[in-house]
Each structure stands twice: as structure tokens, then as C-alpha cells.
Design a protein around this motif. Structure first.
Motif, PDB file in Angstrom:
ATOM      1  N   ARG A   1      31.037  16.526  71.730  1.00 29.88           N
ATOM      2  CA  ARG A   1      30.807  15.048  71.469  1.00 29.88           C
ATOM      3  C   ARG A   1      29.280  14.934  71.826  1.00 29.88           C
ATOM      4  N   PRO A   2      28.469  14.653  70.767  1.00 30.44           N
ATOM      5  CA  PRO A   2      27.010  14.685  70.850  1.00 30.44           C
ATOM      6  C   PRO A   2      26.509  13.633  71.890  1.00 30.44           C
ATOM      7  N   PHE A   3      25.781  14.203  72.312  1.00 34.60           N
ATOM      8  CA  PHE A   3      24.797  15.258  72.482  1.00 34.60           C
ATOM      9  C   PHE A   3      25.434  16.209  73.843  1.00 34.60           C
ATOM     10  N   ALA A   4      25.405  17.438  73.442  1.00 36.73           N
ATOM     11  CA  ALA A   4      26.054  18.373  74.438  1.00 36.73           C
ATOM     12  C   ALA A   4      25.349  18.127  75.901  1.00 36.73           C
ATOM     13  N   THR A   5      24.169  17.892  75.877  1.00 39.83           N
ATOM     14  CA  THR A   5      23.388  17.599  77.103  1.00 39.83           C
ATOM     15  C   THR A   5      22.429  16.456  77.338  1.00 39.83           C
ATOM     16  N   ARG A   6      22.153  15.865  78.205  1.00 43.10           N
ATOM     17  CA  ARG A   6      21.414  14.541  78.165  1.00 43.10           C
ATOM     18  C   ARG A   6      20.359  14.606  79.179  1.00 43.10           C
ATOM     19  N   MET A   7      19.423  13.755  78.966  1.00 41.88           N
ATOM     20  CA  MET A   7      18.043  13.854  80.067  1.00 41.88           C
ATOM     21  C   MET A   7      18.832  13.828  81.518  1.00 41.88           C
ATOM     22  N   LYS A   8      18.087  14.553  82.308  1.00 38.93           N
ATOM     23  CA  LYS A   8      18.355  14.546  83.824  1.00 38.93           C
ATOM     24  C   LYS A   8      17.473  13.839  84.599  1.00 38.93           C
ATOM     25  N   PHE A   9      17.761  12.961  85.413  1.00 34.14           N
ATOM     26  CA  PHE A   9      17.140  12.176  86.474  1.00 34.14           C
ATOM     27  C   PHE A   9      17.530  12.667  87.816  1.00 34.14           C
ATOM     28  N   GLY A  10      16.520  12.780  88.827  1.00 27.04           N
ATOM     29  CA  GLY A  10      16.986  13.105  90.067  1.00 27.04           C
ATOM     30  C   GLY A  10      17.546  12.097  90.897  1.00 27.04           C
ATOM     31  N   SER A  11      17.256  11.027  90.527  1.00 28.33           N
ATOM     32  CA  SER A  11      17.952  10.034  91.531  1.00 28.33           C
ATOM     33  C   SER A  11      18.334   8.606  90.693  1.00 28.33           C
ATOM     34  N   LYS A  12      19.032   7.633  91.063  1.00 31.78           N
ATOM     35  CA  LYS A  12      19.345   6.269  90.192  1.00 31.78           C
ATOM     36  C   LYS A  12      17.832   5.698  90.211  1.00 31.78           C
ATOM     37  N   GLU A  13      17.233   5.757  91.150  1.00 29.57           N
ATOM     38  CA  GLU A  13      15.692   5.173  91.147  1.00 29.57           C
ATOM     39  C   GLU A  13      15.014   5.737  89.829  1.00 29.57           C
ATOM     40  N   GLU A  14      14.994   7.024  89.720  1.00 31.78           N
ATOM     41  CA  GLU A  14      14.233   7.714  88.592  1.00 31.78           C
ATOM     42  C   GLU A  14      14.856   7.056  87.105  1.00 31.78           C
ATOM     43  N   LEU A  15      16.251   7.124  87.123  1.00 32.13           N
ATOM     44  CA  LEU A  15      16.873   6.477  85.999  1.00 32.13           C
ATOM     45  C   LEU A  15      16.366   4.986  85.605  1.00 32.13           C
ATOM     46  N   THR A  16      16.364   4.300  86.739  1.00 31.67           N
ATOM     47  CA  THR A  16      15.952   2.732  86.609  1.00 31.67           C
ATOM     48  C   THR A  16      14.698   2.703  86.198  1.00 31.67           C
ATOM     49  N   LYS A  17      13.627   3.839  86.732  1.00 29.12           N
ATOM     50  CA  LYS A  17      12.277   3.524  86.338  1.00 29.12           C
ATOM     51  C   LYS A  17      12.145   3.730  84.909  1.00 29.12           C
ATOM     52  N   TYR A  18      12.953   5.077  84.164  1.00 32.48           N
ATOM     53  CA  TYR A  18      12.864   5.458  82.982  1.00 32.48           C
ATOM     54  C   TYR A  18      13.244   4.126  81.827  1.00 32.48           C
ATOM     55  N   LEU A  19      14.485   3.582  82.469  1.00 31.82           N
ATOM     56  CA  LEU A  19      15.087   2.498  81.550  1.00 31.82           C
ATOM     57  C   LEU A  19      14.040   1.371  81.324  1.00 31.82           C
ATOM     58  N   GLU A  20      13.155   0.786  82.754  1.00 38.91           N
ATOM     59  CA  GLU A  20      12.450  -0.161  82.577  1.00 38.91           C
ATOM     60  C   GLU A  20      11.333   0.225  81.752  1.00 38.91           C
ATOM     61  N   GLU A  21      10.682   1.422  82.187  1.00 37.94           N
ATOM     62  CA  GLU A  21       9.272   1.813  81.400  1.00 37.94           C
ATOM     63  C   GLU A  21       9.486   1.952  79.824  1.00 37.94           C
ATOM     64  N   THR A  22      10.769   2.416  79.583  1.00 36.52           N
ATOM     65  CA  THR A  22      10.921   2.745  78.216  1.00 36.52           C
ATOM     66  C   THR A  22      11.250   1.640  77.330  1.00 36.52           C
ATOM     67  N   ALA A  23      12.196   0.636  77.999  1.00 30.34           N
ATOM     68  CA  ALA A  23      12.192  -0.542  77.228  1.00 30.34           C
ATOM     69  C   ALA A  23      11.033  -1.285  77.121  1.00 30.34           C
ATOM     70  N   GLU A  24      10.397  -1.385  77.994  1.00 30.54           N
ATOM     71  CA  GLU A  24       9.110  -2.405  77.886  1.00 30.54           C
ATOM     72  C   GLU A  24       8.065  -1.366  76.770  1.00 30.54           C
ATOM     73  N   LYS A  25       7.922  -0.200  76.822  1.00 28.55           N
ATOM     74  CA  LYS A  25       7.054   0.572  75.769  1.00 28.55           C
ATOM     75  C   LYS A  25       7.706   0.193  74.328  1.00 28.55           C
ATOM     76  N   ILE A  26       8.825   0.163  74.224  1.00 26.20           N
ATOM     77  CA  ILE A  26       9.454   0.035  72.864  1.00 26.20           C
ATOM     78  C   ILE A  26       9.433  -1.701  72.537  1.00 26.20           C
ATOM     79  N   THR A  27       9.454  -2.312  73.279  1.00 23.31           N
ATOM     80  CA  THR A  27       9.527  -4.031  73.087  1.00 23.31           C
ATOM     81  C   THR A  27       8.109  -4.667  73.201  1.00 23.31           C
ATOM     82  N   GLU A  28       7.069  -3.859  73.550  1.00 25.20           N
ATOM     83  CA  GLU A  28       5.983  -4.566  74.033  1.00 25.20           C
ATOM     84  C   GLU A  28       5.147  -4.739  72.506  1.00 25.20           C
TER      85      GLU A  28
END
Ligand SMILES: [Zn+2]
Length: 141
Positions: free
Chosen positions: A114-141
Motif C-alpha cells: 500500500r503506497p508508500f512503503a515507507t514514510r517520513m520519520k519523526f523522532g517525537s510527537k513534537e517534531e511531527l507537530t512542528k513539521y505539520l505546523e511549519e509545512t502547512a504555514e509554508k504552503i498556505t502563506e
């Protein structure tokens, strides 16, 4: 058309293909290296390098074409799902510079990942949250 474009050659009938449907904007044929039974390639009849160069009104028609074709394949081959892929740019693994949608029927027992076989990895829940916030902001700015 572009020099030596394989998909343009299929549109022109210079290269044989198992064509399953066509209309004024699109042509669909079976992939010769199928991932699953019924793996179909839908291409624009005119040469466009990728989704960004297809005029929007043609793209709309191609998406409706894809939907109808998937409904048909679902019924005829008893597909239980689909993956739809479009390779855009060299980083995607794009080999042929001509717009296409791959319509890949999925079956519960098809043995494929089931694509994709691998996914981006995050060291913690905080890193994932940071990624989600920063990337959404970057795309929507
Ligand atoms: Zn082409």
C-alpha cells in the motif's frame, strides 16, 4: 508532438498498444509492465510534459475520463480499489515527459504494497507537530 515521444507515437498509431478507450482529449491503454491486473495508462492526446502544462479545461475532461474508466474497470475486473498516480518531474521517477495518469486497480490479494512503503520519520510527537505546523504555514502563506 515531440521527437521520439513514446506516448505521442502511441496516439499516432506508430507503436501498438492495447487501447481500451479514447475520446477527443485522452487515450487509455494497458501498461505493458502492469503493477496489477488492468493497470491502465491514461494520456493526453496532445503532447504536454506534465500536469502543469495541461490546460485546465482539458485536465477536467481527463479527470472525468479517468473516473469513468475506473468505474468500468471496477465493474469488469472486480477491482476493490485504485491507486491513481501521475509522475511529475524527475524527482518522481518520471521517465516519459508526456502527461499521464496511471490507474492501478487494487485487489485485496494483489500482493502489492500500500503506497508508500515507507514514510517520513519523526523522532517525537513534537517534531511531527512542528513539521505539520511549519509545512502547512509554508504552503498556505
Ligand atoms: Zn508526447
Amino acid at each position: 508532438m515531440e521527437e521520439q515521444c513514446i506516448f505521442c507515437s502511441i496516439v499516432e498509431g506508430k507503436i501498438p498498444a492495447a487501447i481500451i478507450h479514447e475520446d477527443d482529449v485522452g487515450l487509455a491503454f494497458l501498461d505493458i509492465t502492469p503493477a496489477t491486473k488492468g493497470h491502465t495508462v491514461l494520456i493526453s492526446k496532445e503532447h504536454y510534459e506534465d500536469i502543469f502544462s495541461v490546460p485546465s479545461e482539458k485536465l477536467e475532461k481527463l479527470i472525468v475520463f479517468a473516473k469513468g474508466l475506473m468505474e468500468h474497470i471496477k465493474e469488469k475486473l472486480s477491482a476493490q480499489g485504485f491507486n491513481m498516480e501521475s509522475f511529475i518531474g524527475s524527482a518522481s521517477g518520471s521517465m516519459i515527459k508526456h502527461f499521464s495518469f496511471h490507474l492501478i486497480p487494487r485487489y485485496d490479494d494483489d500482493g502489492q504494497e500500500r503506497p508508500f512503503a515507507t514514510r517520513m520519520k519523526f523522532g517525537s510527537k513534537e517534531e511531527l507537530t512542528k513539521y505539520l505546523e511549519e509545512t502547512a504555514e509554508k504552503i498556505t502563506e
